[in-house]
Design an enzyme around this catalytic site. Structure first.
Site, PDB file in Angstrom:
ATOM      1  CG  HIS A  85      -1.798   1.227   1.265  1.00  0.00           C
ATOM      2  ND1 HIS A  85      -2.958   1.295   0.523  1.00  0.00           N
ATOM      3  CD2 HIS A  85      -1.691   2.409   1.897  1.00  0.00           C
ATOM      4  CE1 HIS A  85      -3.521   2.472   0.712  1.00  0.00           C
ATOM      5  NE2 HIS A  85      -2.777   3.174   1.543  1.00  0.00           N
ATOM      6  CG  ASP A 164     -11.733   4.821   6.167  1.00  0.00           C
ATOM      7  OD1 ASP A 164     -11.122   5.553   6.977  1.00  0.00           O
ATOM      8  OD2 ASP A 164     -11.522   4.848   4.944  1.00  0.00           O
ATOM      9  NE  ARG A 171      -9.405  11.414   9.651  1.00  0.00           N
ATOM     10  CZ  ARG A 171      -8.677  10.576   8.920  1.00  0.00           C
ATOM     11  NH1 ARG A 171      -9.181   9.451   8.467  1.00  0.00           N
ATOM     12  NH2 ARG A 171      -7.425  10.854   8.640  1.00  0.00           N
ATOM     13  CB  SER A 186      -8.090   5.880   7.747  1.00  0.00           C
ATOM     14  OG  SER A 186      -8.512   5.971   6.408  1.00  0.00           O
ATOM     15  CE  LYS A 190      -8.956   3.261   3.759  1.00  0.00           C
ATOM     16  NZ  LYS A 190      -9.062   4.609   3.212  1.00  0.00           N
TER      17      LYS A 190
HETATM   18  N1  URA Z   1      -5.593   7.718   3.153  1.00  0.00           N
HETATM   19  C1  URA Z   1      -6.547   7.022   3.791  1.00  0.00           C
HETATM   20  O1  URA Z   1      -7.005   5.996   3.297  1.00  0.00           O
HETATM   21  N2  URA Z   1      -6.984   7.476   4.973  1.00  0.00           N
HETATM   22  C2  URA Z   1      -6.511   8.592   5.547  1.00  0.00           C
HETATM   23  O2  URA Z   1      -6.946   8.935   6.618  1.00  0.00           O
HETATM   24  C3  URA Z   1      -5.533   9.319   4.871  1.00  0.00           C
HETATM   25  C4  URA Z   1      -5.095   8.849   3.677  1.00  0.00           C
END
Ligand code: URA
Ligand code: CA
Length: 444
Positions: A85, A164, A171, A186, A190
């Site tokens: 990632h 999220d 946010r 976050s 995922k």
């Molecule tokens: N990328 C994400 O998936 N979440 C965040 O909070 C910031 C960047």
């Protein structure tokens, strides 16, 4: 279930105490169910922004987020799947290179990717620039692809981490995106929900990343590695520079072409270096070799003997794309209009602001300003000169690739924006270091 009050938990966090697993689960579940309103979650996000979270608390938050939705288990796939990632950059073509490259080493790669938004691109958009390429694979198609050819890159099939989606949107409008524990939870929620068994993270740092500062990037990487470990998944992070776009190409078909060149061993050196470093770690985490350098050596060989490019071809054909593109990149969509952007000065390039290039590419149609905007697969920017290069006035710095309906006014304003993304100086400051650091699990 124990009954809490959102007010008490916001107060507790505001006063600097750590929230428990049950308390965080109560908050996240309540938010997703619509019982806890946006204004209380906003206050919570701000309290976390100012007070931070312990490592354990961030793990609890990650787990509570994962529990809000479905998860993917790809246990039917033999071998240790290693995921990768990136926290997001400009012209970050690495997934297109790494998925087939690592799969060619016999490690199954199932990559669930996203679309681009704002100045950063998305792997799905890039792949869809290949004529016919299909990214909406079912879970059983993913498993079949992994068994037959060892690789698939597709969009998310299930409803992963709905908490999220809601919390990130909140946010975004409450100035609480750039909180390290919130970013870590976050991202990790995922990746873990998508079933990664081990994970290599590329944490970007610099003017084109949302963490500009090295120390902050290290803190984020450390927390994500610890969360991965806490969730029982082996995790390693590299901190890498996003001072300038990666490689030469920014744009969808342009980046597919760049990935093909890289898999032929003819790609830009920074992109190749990053792919080999990340890929070497992926091979290492899969258990195939005893150190990342040996992983890197395997991947270099797979590039030089053509096996990695062949794997990309298999990936494309398996997902209904025109496999001919790996031999003949002219089968990719090409922009009608190419405009050379000329250097106004003599000197060395000392800066090339990634975010400005990403925004200019977006304005050409390579990216999306809003979630539903259409993209032009052929549009984008290629950089002929980057930091550390010497230029004379009139040399081509970059090329704009624009569709035939792009107005002359827009092109001319983007020329100005691209030129101002560059800085020139008499003295050469050299090329920026690409790999800035590595964060391992503490028990390594
Ligand atoms: N990328 C994400 O998936 N979440 C965040 O909070 C910031 C960047
Ligand atoms: Ca690139």
């Amino acid at each position: 279930m124990i009954k809490f009050r959102a007010y008490d938990l916001i107060l507790k966090k505001r006063n600097g105490s750590a929230l428990s697993r049950a308390e965080l689960k109560y908050l996240l579940d309540g938010y997703v169910q619509g019982v806890i309103p946006d204004y209380q979650m906003s206050a919570l996000a701000m309290a976390i922004y100012f007070k931070g979270m312990s490592e354990e608390e961030a793990l609890f938050l990650t787990e509570a987020m994962i529990d809000s939705g479905e998860t993917i288990s790809l246990e039917a796939i033999p071998g240790t799947r290693v995921d990768k990632h990136s926290t997001g950059g400009v012209g970050d073509t690495t997934t297109l290179v790494l998925a087939p490259l690592v799969a060619a080493a016999g490690i199954p790669v199932i990559k669930l990717s996203g679309r681009g938004l704002g100045h950063t691109g998305g792997t799905l958009d890039k792949l869809e620039s290949i004529p016919g390429f299909k990214t909406d694979l079912s879970e059983s198609e993913l498993v079949t692809a992994a068994k037959n050819i060892g690789v698939a890159v597709a969009g998310q099939t299930k409803n992963l981490v709905p908490a999220d989606k809601m919390f990130y949107a909140l946010r975004d409008v409450t100035a609480t995106v750039d909180s390290i524990p919130l970013i870590a939870a976050s991202i990790m929620s995922k990746k873990l929900a998508a079933g990664a068994e081990s994970l290599v993270l590329d944490v970007k740092c610099g003017s084109g990343a949302f963490l500009k500062d090295y120390k902050q990037a290290c803190n984020l990487a450390r927390l994500m590695v610890d969360i991965g470990k806490g969730a029982g998944r082996e995790t390693v992070a590299l901190i890498t520079s996003m001072e300038q776009p990666l490689g030469k190409a920014v744009g969808n078909a342009l980046e597919v072409e760049e990935a093909i060149l890289t898999l032929r061993g003819e790609g830009p050196s920074d992109l190749e270096e990053l792919c080999l470093m990340l890929g070497g770690l992926m091979v290492f985490l899969s258990g195939h070799v005893s150190d990342p350098d040996s992983g890197k050596a395997i991947l270099k060989k797979l590039i030089s003997d053509g096996a990695a490019l062949k794997k990309l071809n298999e990936l494309i054909v398996n997902q209904h794309g025109n496999g001919g593109v790996t031999e003949d990149v002219s089968l990719l969509p090409k922009a009608k209009n190419r405009v050379n952007v000329k250097s106004p000065e003599n000197g060395f390039i000392t800066m090339l602001k990634a975010e400005d290039i990403g925004l200019a590419a977006m304005a050409l149609g390579a990216g999306r300003e809003t979630k539903d905007a259409l993209i032009d697969p052929a549009a984008g920017i290629t950089m002929e000169k980057k930091i550390g290069d010497r230029v004379e006035s009139g040399d081509t710095l970059a090329v704009i690739h624009a569709g035939s309906d792009t107005s002359a006014e827009l092109i001319s304003s983007l020329e100005g924006k691209i030129i101002s993304a560059y800085r020139f100086q008499k003295e050469n400051c050299g090329k920026p270091q690409l790999i800035l650091g590595r964060i391992d699990q503490k028990d390594r």
